[in-house]
Design a protein around this motif. Structure first.
Motif, short mmCIF file in Angstrom:
data_model
loop_
_atom_site.label_atom_id
_atom_site.label_comp_id
_atom_site.label_asym_id
_atom_site.label_seq_id
_atom_site.Cartn_x
_atom_site.Cartn_y
_atom_site.Cartn_z
N GLY A 401 0.78 -1.23 0.00
CA GLY A 401 0.00 0.00 0.00
C GLY A 401 0.81 1.27 0.00
O GLY A 401 0.27 2.34 0.30
N GLN A 402 2.08 1.21 -0.38
CA GLN A 402 2.90 2.42 -0.25
C GLN A 402 2.45 3.54 -1.18
O GLN A 402 2.51 4.71 -0.81
N HIS A 403 1.97 3.23 -2.39
CA HIS A 403 1.50 4.31 -3.26
C HIS A 403 0.23 4.94 -2.69
O HIS A 403 0.07 6.17 -2.72
N PHE A 404 -0.65 4.12 -2.11
CA PHE A 404 -1.85 4.69 -1.49
C PHE A 404 -1.48 5.59 -0.33
O PHE A 404 -2.05 6.67 -0.15
N SER A 405 -0.50 5.18 0.49
CA SER A 405 -0.07 6.01 1.61
C SER A 405 0.45 7.36 1.13
O SER A 405 0.11 8.41 1.70
N MET A 406 1.29 7.35 0.09
CA MET A 406 1.82 8.61 -0.43
C MET A 406 0.71 9.46 -1.03
O MET A 406 0.67 10.68 -0.83
N LEU A 407 -0.21 8.84 -1.78
CA LEU A 407 -1.32 9.57 -2.38
C LEU A 407 -2.15 10.26 -1.30
O LEU A 407 -2.43 11.47 -1.36
N GLU A 408 -2.57 9.48 -0.30
CA GLU A 408 -3.40 10.04 0.77
C GLU A 408 -2.67 11.15 1.51
O GLU A 408 -3.25 12.22 1.79
N SER A 409 -1.40 10.95 1.81
CA SER A 409 -0.66 11.92 2.61
C SER A 409 -0.45 13.23 1.86
O SER A 409 -0.65 14.31 2.43
#
Length: 451
Positions: A401-409
């Motif tokens: 989920g690292q891309h989702f984490s960066m997107l959300e952040s």
């Protein structure tokens, strides 16, 4: 010729048990500072003593997580406690179970698929900032607020319209189970889970409530079948399948949902909360972020397509993740004896690599406690070893989920900074470590609306 592994000096009877319980982060830093990049730490009384081998160099972390990953497994006591509390999902599964789960889930976490959740994230950020405007007070604890935001965002993406009930139960149950996992994972000896101690009973009640809400929502999705029109992640998980791997049964779906909730909100919340707090403490960097956001967005709501156009804000986030990695220590168990940095790690040894320490290693970072987003320019990143910075782990078990984490952040930080200037009220936040990095005190910031 291999060298003997140096040992952190502890108490004669308890070793480093009290140091690890009272300040594991400081103990790991002291171990590297005093003894180097491979250090042996013992903890517990004779006959109950545990031993862990800490690997602090970027090269060593790469060897454990990537180069020799097959030799370092998630077989330690800590991961077993997570399995028993949250299930055997992607975070904890191994071998064929893990490969099958990864194949089924991976298509849902492509960059294009994750980018479709930008609107849901933005809606939750708007809900949060609207609530701030209605408050009488102008001070918020940004780590606490980001924890609520991240939980609502991941629950909305997972459960769609069932978000409210799920959020309330997770807020009650996750802290209980997280503390329970941490205390048992590091205990030299553990009482059986079915003994009616107060701690066991609290954990069992939280476990039952959490499983019940997940099972109810999953049953509804499965009953809807192909007639369901929802596009939340749970609906997609229900539909996931292939001729080779089949699909997830109800228990497997629950395990994936719980892992996504666990790994998808506390970690991202830590990154966002400390990024805001660092900007509040460094007005010059906050000004640079405001200028970039105003120039790129001109007042509009950001989307996934804007991430590449906000490089300074992304660097702020990466620097926050360097200083406050959500997973400050990552454990494995060695299958066979392995040489790392000139030291022989024995077969069966518990091994820890530590982003908390490696992210502060003076070999890779000048003045490592200083907040400096320009450490993450493309040129600076290319000049460092790959695993000098690894907040998402690495190798074949890197966070899906690292891309989702960066997107959300990035979306959340951009929207908050569009509306507010922040001034730090608390300049120091005491920290601890459970499953993830924990703020043990407030991280309050004063909000000033931007005109």
């Amino acid at each position: 010729m291999t060298m003997a592994i140096p040992e952190l000096t502890g108490l004669p009877l308890l070793g480093s048990l009290l140091d690890l319980r009272n300040d594991s982060l400081g103990t790991f830093l002291k171990a590297r500072r005093d003894h180097g990049d491979v250090v042996r730490i013992t903890a517990g009384p004779p006959g109950m003593r545990g031993v862990v081998h800490c690997v602090f160099s970027a090269e060593g972390a790469q060897q454990v997580l990537a180069g020799d990953a097959a030799n370092f497994r998630k077989d330690n006591a800590f991961y077993q406690e997570i399995r028993e509390s949250f299930g055997n999902g992607l975070l904890t599964s191994q071998d064929d179970d893990y490969l099958r789960q990864r194949r089924l889930v991976q298509p849902l976490f492509t960059r294009r698929g994750v980018d479709t959740y930008a609107g849901a994230v933005a809606a939750e950020v708007t809900r949060l900032t609207d609530g701030w405007q209605e408050r009488a007070e102008d001070t918020v604890d940004v780590v606490h607020e980001m924890t609520g935001l991240a939980l609502r965002a991941v629950a909305r993406i997972l459960f769609g319209t069932d978000v409210e009930e799920a959020v309330g139960i997770v807020e009650r149950c996750f802290p209980v189970l997280g503390a329970y996992v941490s205390s048992r994972g590091f205990a030299p000896r553990k009482l059986p889970r079915d003994w009616p101690t107060p701690g066991n009973r609290r954990a069992a009640a939280a476990h039952e409530e959490l499983y019940a809400v997940c099972d109810r929502i999953i049953a509804e999705r499965r009953a809807a079948g192909t007639s369901g029109t929802g596009r939340d992640l749970l609906t997609l998980l229900v539909a996931a399948g292939s001729d080779e791997d089949g699909g997830f049964d109800a228990a497997e779906l629950r395990e994936q949902v719980l892992v996504f909730l666990l790994a998808g909100h506390e970690t991202t919340a830590t990154s966002m909360g400390f990024a805001l707090h660092l900007l509040a403490r460094h007005p010059e960097e906050q000004k640079r972020a405001h200028e970039e956001i105003d120039r790129v967005l001109a007042g509009r709501t950001p989307g996934a397509e804007d991430l590449d156009a906000l490089p300074h804000l992304t660097r702020v986030l990466k620097e926050a993740m360097r200083l406050f990695p959500a997973a400050p220590a990552i454990g494995r168990r060695a299958v066979a004896a392995t040489e790392i940095g000139g030291h022989l790690i024995p077969a069966g040894a518990d091994v820890i690599v530590s982003p908390w320490v490696t992210h502060r290693h003076p070999r890779y970072w000048d003045d490592p406690e200083r907040f400096d987003p320009d450490r993450f320019t493309p040129e600076a990143e290319a000049a460092r070893p790959r695993y000098a910075w690894f907040p998402f782990g690495g190798g074949p078990r890197a966070c899906i989920g690292q891309h989702f984490s960066m997107l959300e952040s990035v979306i959340a930080l951009a929207m908050i900074l569009q509306s507010y200037e922040l001034e730090a009220v608390d300049t120091h936040v005491p920290l601890g470590s459970a499953i993830t990095l924990q703020a043990l005190g407030p991280a309050r910031c004063r909000l000033r609306a931007r005109t």
